[in-house]
Design a protein around this motif. Structure first.
Motif, PDB file in Angstrom:
ATOM      1  N   ILE A  91       0.863  -1.185   0.000  1.00 47.57           N
ATOM      2  CA  ILE A  91       0.000   0.000   0.000  1.00 47.57           C
ATOM      3  C   ILE A  91       0.897   1.232   0.000  1.00 47.57           C
ATOM      4  CG2 ILE A  91      -2.012  -1.047   1.096  1.00 47.57           C
ATOM      5  CD1 ILE A  91      -1.078   0.108   3.743  1.00 47.57           C
ATOM      6  N   GLU A  92       0.479   2.260  -0.708  1.00 47.28           N
ATOM      7  CA  GLU A  92       1.264   3.482  -0.824  1.00 47.28           C
ATOM      8  C   GLU A  92       0.467   4.639  -0.234  1.00 47.28           C
ATOM      9  OE1 GLU A  92       2.451   5.699  -4.695  1.00 47.28           O
ATOM     10  OE2 GLU A  92       4.021   4.190  -4.368  1.00 47.28           O
ATOM     11  N   LEU A  93       1.064   5.333   0.751  1.00 49.18           N
ATOM     12  CA  LEU A  93       0.383   6.416   1.441  1.00 49.18           C
ATOM     13  C   LEU A  93       1.066   7.740   1.135  1.00 49.18           C
ATOM     14  CD1 LEU A  93      -0.001   4.700   4.941  1.00 49.18           C
ATOM     15  CD2 LEU A  93      -1.640   4.705   3.064  1.00 49.18           C
ATOM     16  N   SER A  94       0.267   8.788   0.937  1.00 41.89           N
ATOM     17  CA  SER A  94       0.814  10.107   0.659  1.00 41.89           C
ATOM     18  C   SER A  94       1.322  10.747   1.943  1.00 41.89           C
ATOM     19  CB  SER A  94      -0.267  10.992   0.029  1.00 41.89           C
ATOM     20  OG  SER A  94       0.204  12.318  -0.118  1.00 41.89           O
ATOM     21  N   LEU A  95       2.466  11.425   1.851  1.00 38.55           N
ATOM     22  CA  LEU A  95       3.022  12.101   3.018  1.00 38.55           C
ATOM     23  C   LEU A  95       2.474  13.502   3.192  1.00 38.55           C
ATOM     24  CD1 LEU A  95       6.774  11.038   2.920  1.00 38.55           C
ATOM     25  CD2 LEU A  95       5.099  10.470   4.669  1.00 38.55           C
ATOM     26  N   ALA A  96       1.932  14.099   2.144  1.00 41.73           N
ATOM     27  CA  ALA A  96       1.413  15.461   2.258  1.00 41.73           C
ATOM     28  C   ALA A  96       0.286  15.663   1.256  1.00 41.73           C
ATOM     29  CB  ALA A  96       2.511  16.482   2.004  1.00 41.73           C
ATOM     30  N   PRO A  97      -0.759  16.375   1.661  1.00 42.11           N
ATOM     31  CA  PRO A  97      -1.833  16.664   0.710  1.00 42.11           C
ATOM     32  C   PRO A  97      -1.381  17.727  -0.278  1.00 42.11           C
ATOM     33  CG  PRO A  97      -2.216  17.807   2.772  1.00 42.11           C
ATOM     34  CD  PRO A  97      -1.003  16.937   2.995  1.00 42.11           C
ATOM     35  N   ASP A  98      -2.122  17.880  -1.379  1.00 42.92           N
ATOM     36  CA  ASP A  98      -1.779  18.928  -2.338  1.00 42.92           C
ATOM     37  C   ASP A  98      -1.925  20.294  -1.683  1.00 42.92           C
ATOM     38  OD1 ASP A  98      -1.312  17.086  -4.308  1.00 42.92           O
ATOM     39  OD2 ASP A  98      -3.378  17.104  -5.023  1.00 42.92           O
ATOM     40  N   GLY A  99      -1.057  21.223  -2.052  1.00 47.61           N
ATOM     41  CA  GLY A  99      -1.142  22.562  -1.471  1.00 47.61           C
ATOM     42  C   GLY A  99      -0.026  23.416  -2.016  1.00 47.61           C
ATOM     43  N   PRO A 100       0.091  24.666  -1.544  1.00 42.62           N
ATOM     44  CA  PRO A 100       1.161  25.555  -1.998  1.00 42.62           C
ATOM     45  C   PRO A 100       2.525  24.929  -1.723  1.00 42.62           C
ATOM     46  CG  PRO A 100      -0.482  26.751  -0.718  1.00 42.62           C
ATOM     47  CD  PRO A 100      -0.783  25.300  -0.547  1.00 42.62           C
ATOM     48  N   ARG A 101       3.436  25.005  -2.698  1.00 39.29           N
ATOM     49  CA  ARG A 101       4.757  24.412  -2.539  1.00 39.29           C
ATOM     50  C   ARG A 101       5.801  25.466  -2.218  1.00 39.29           C
ATOM     51  NH1 ARG A 101       5.245  19.540  -7.020  1.00 39.29           N
ATOM     52  NH2 ARG A 101       3.795  18.143  -5.975  1.00 39.29           N
ATOM     53  N   ASP A 102       6.780  25.049  -1.427  1.00 35.63           N
ATOM     54  CA  ASP A 102       7.881  25.922  -1.070  1.00 35.63           C
ATOM     55  C   ASP A 102       9.139  25.068  -1.149  1.00 35.63           C
ATOM     56  OD1 ASP A 102       8.073  28.557   1.408  1.00 35.63           O
ATOM     57  OD2 ASP A 102       9.443  28.003  -0.185  1.00 35.63           O
ATOM     58  N   GLY A 117       1.146  -1.338   9.030  1.00 33.30           N
ATOM     59  CA  GLY A 117       1.834  -2.132   8.027  1.00 33.30           C
ATOM     60  C   GLY A 117       3.310  -2.247   8.349  1.00 33.30           C
ATOM     61  N   ILE A 118       4.041  -2.910   7.461  1.00 34.25           N
ATOM     62  CA  ILE A 118       5.488  -3.075   7.605  1.00 34.25           C
ATOM     63  C   ILE A 118       6.167  -2.104   6.642  1.00 34.25           C
ATOM     64  CG2 ILE A 118       7.414  -4.677   7.472  1.00 34.25           C
ATOM     65  CD1 ILE A 118       5.368  -5.366   9.630  1.00 34.25           C
ATOM     66  N   LEU A 119       7.010  -1.227   7.169  1.00 28.82           N
ATOM     67  CA  LEU A 119       7.649  -0.203   6.351  1.00 28.82           C
ATOM     68  C   LEU A 119       8.557  -0.818   5.301  1.00 28.82           C
ATOM     69  CD1 LEU A 119       8.181   2.836   5.894  1.00 28.82           C
ATOM     70  CD2 LEU A 119      10.166   2.557   7.399  1.00 28.82           C
ATOM     71  N   ARG A 120       8.439  -0.361   4.077  1.00 27.37           N
ATOM     72  CA  ARG A 120       9.292  -0.839   2.982  1.00 27.37           C
ATOM     73  C   ARG A 120      10.134   0.285   2.395  1.00 27.37           C
ATOM     74  NH1 ARG A 120       6.058  -4.252  -1.305  1.00 27.37           N
ATOM     75  NH2 ARG A 120       8.190  -4.439  -2.049  1.00 27.37           N
ATOM     76  N   SER A 121       9.548   1.477   2.176  1.00 25.73           N
ATOM     77  CA  SER A 121      10.333   2.566   1.593  1.00 25.73           C
ATOM     78  C   SER A 121       9.683   3.913   1.851  1.00 25.73           C
ATOM     79  CB  SER A 121      10.506   2.358   0.080  1.00 25.73           C
ATOM     80  OG  SER A 121       9.256   2.457  -0.576  1.00 25.73           O
ATOM     81  N   ILE A 122      10.512   4.954   1.786  1.00 27.98           N
ATOM     82  CA  ILE A 122      10.039   6.335   1.842  1.00 27.98           C
ATOM     83  C   ILE A 122      10.617   7.042   0.624  1.00 27.98           C
ATOM     84  CG2 ILE A 122      10.169   8.531   3.081  1.00 27.98           C
ATOM     85  CD1 ILE A 122      10.239   6.992   5.688  1.00 27.98           C
ATOM     86  N   ALA A 123       9.751   7.646  -0.176  1.00 28.46           N
ATOM     87  CA  ALA A 123      10.176   8.330  -1.399  1.00 28.46           C
ATOM     88  C   ALA A 123       9.831   9.811  -1.294  1.00 28.46           C
ATOM     89  CB  ALA A 123       9.496   7.709  -2.618  1.00 28.46           C
ATOM     90  N   ASP A 165      14.310  17.525  -8.892  1.00 33.96           N
ATOM     91  CA  ASP A 165      13.238  17.082  -9.787  1.00 33.96           C
ATOM     92  C   ASP A 165      13.256  15.575 -10.004  1.00 33.96           C
ATOM     93  OD1 ASP A 165      12.153  19.694 -10.316  1.00 33.96           O
ATOM     94  OD2 ASP A 165      13.940  20.065 -11.516  1.00 33.96           O
ATOM     95  N   ALA A 166      13.511  14.818  -8.953  1.00 30.39           N
ATOM     96  CA  ALA A 166      13.531  13.361  -9.037  1.00 30.39           C
ATOM     97  C   ALA A 166      12.955  12.786  -7.760  1.00 30.39           C
ATOM     98  CB  ALA A 166      14.943  12.852  -9.260  1.00 30.39           C
ATOM     99  N   LEU A 167      12.548  11.543  -7.831  1.00 31.83           N
ATOM    100  CA  LEU A 167      12.027  10.855  -6.657  1.00 31.83           C
ATOM    101  C   LEU A 167      13.194  10.166  -5.965  1.00 31.83           C
ATOM    102  CD1 LEU A 167       9.144  10.684  -5.576  1.00 31.83           C
ATOM    103  CD2 LEU A 167       8.978   8.411  -6.590  1.00 31.83           C
ATOM    104  N   GLY A 238       5.737  13.306  -1.182  1.00 30.01           N
ATOM    105  CA  GLY A 238       6.252  11.973  -1.443  1.00 30.01           C
ATOM    106  C   GLY A 238       5.310  10.918  -0.905  1.00 30.01           C
ATOM    107  N   THR A 239       5.833   9.714  -0.770  1.00 31.55           N
ATOM    108  CA  THR A 239       4.994   8.591  -0.341  1.00 31.55           C
ATOM    109  C   THR A 239       5.770   7.701   0.622  1.00 31.55           C
ATOM    110  OG1 THR A 239       5.717   7.275  -2.244  1.00 31.55           O
ATOM    111  CG2 THR A 239       3.657   8.511  -2.480  1.00 31.55           C
ATOM    112  N   ILE A 240       5.022   6.971   1.430  1.00 30.66           N
ATOM    113  CA  ILE A 240       5.583   5.912   2.249  1.00 30.66           C
ATOM    114  C   ILE A 240       4.904   4.622   1.817  1.00 30.66           C
ATOM    115  CG2 ILE A 240       3.933   6.458   4.096  1.00 30.66           C
ATOM    116  CD1 ILE A 240       5.940   5.248   6.072  1.00 30.66           C
TER     117      ILE A 240
END
Length: 285
Positions: A91-102, A117-123, A165-167, A238-240
């Motif tokens: 399962i992939e979860l968002s770390l932040a909702p859409d909004g103004p970027r800085d 869940g069991i942590l696999r990666s943070i992007a 500009d990369a993940l 990003g995502t977890i």
């Protein structure tokens, strides 16, 4: 003794097979004998991905229903549990909702875990339009404890030279259990500090240089300053990714296993033999 049945299928589609007795499920092969897919030892419902145009099941009272989701990885590595076959899914979860970027700089971030869940990666998305150092950084994970120092959980398996500009992805050994509602702290560290389990931030060379999004003000969640305190209402974009047990009920219509479910299937004649007790051996023929 049960007989076999053959079910027409679409190659690549997932089917839920419901049985009340042990049996095997095979793929009907066009030019060879059937290929064994799964041996069912415990009655229940299982998912099968059809590799050919037909399935062969040695139980003619089985129910086969096309599923609306693909079978998760490892579905057949576990026994049936509470009427549903258990496997592993990602399962992939968002770390932040859409909004103004800085493009704020930070040594890490604190966030809440929405699902267990069991942590696999943070992007994390690399920040835009900013030249930064090329030192590889490791990511450490801590569980936040109210009024106390965060509790050590794990360090990433890899370091990352962060890219614009990369993940940028840090992988974790599968085995870091996270609970829904946990508050976690992720910090980045230089090579020299990766072995230490003492909570700290590493300063300039250990900072997380990431694109961040504005989020609603939430106590204890956001970017960290150089002291490790939450300083801004921002989180990296990003995502977890977690892995967790997948119940068959999430993938297919689960039938209740009682006699009424099989009421429309063909009944086979049964013979019942009764041995009647006699008062003496002379009564037997």
């Amino acid at each position: 003794m049960t007989s076999a049945m053959q079910i027409a299928t679409i190659p690549g589609e997932t089917y839920a097979v419901t049985v009340t007795s042990p049996c095997t499920v095979c793929a009907v092969m066009p030019k060879s004998s059937p290929l064994l897919l799964i041996t069912i030892e415990v009655p229940g419902q299982y998912l099968v991905v059809a590799p050919t145009t037909a399935l062969y099941i040695d139980d003619d009272s089985a129910l086969v229903t096309r599923s609306f989701k693909s079978a998760p990885v490892g579905m057949f590595s576990r026994k049936v549990s509470s009427g549903g076959a258990i496997g592993q899914e990602s399962i992939e979860l968002s770390l932040a909702p859409d909004g103004p970027r800085d493009n704020l700089n930070s040594c890490g971030f604190a966030f809440a875990v929405e699902e267990a869940g069991i942590l696999r990666s943070i992007a994390i998305e690399g920040r835009t339009g900013y030249e930064f150092h090329k030192n590889p950084v490791w990511m450490k994970l801590w569980r936040a404890v109210p009024g106390a120092v965060p509790v050590w959980l794990a360090v990433s398996l890899n370091s990352v030279i962060q890219q614009n500009d990369a993940l940028n992805t840090w992988d974790f050994e599968e085995g870091v259990p996270l609970r829904a509602g946990d508050r976690l702290v992720a910090t980045t560290h230089r090579e020299e500090g990766k072995e230490s389990r003492e909570f700290s931030v590493d300063g300039t060379d250990g900072k997380l240089l990431a694109r961040v999004c504005a989020i609603p003000a939430t106590e204890g969640i956001g970017c960290l300053d150089d002291s490790g305190s939450v300083a801004w209402n921002y989180l990296p974009s990003g995502t977890i990714t977690l892995s967790r047990e997948a119940n068959l009920a999430d993938y297919a219509q689960v039938a209740v296993l009682d006699e009424s479910v099989f009421g429309s299937t063909r009944k086979r004649p049964q013979t019942l033999y009764v041995l009647r007790a006699a008062s003496s051996p002379s009564n037997y023929p």
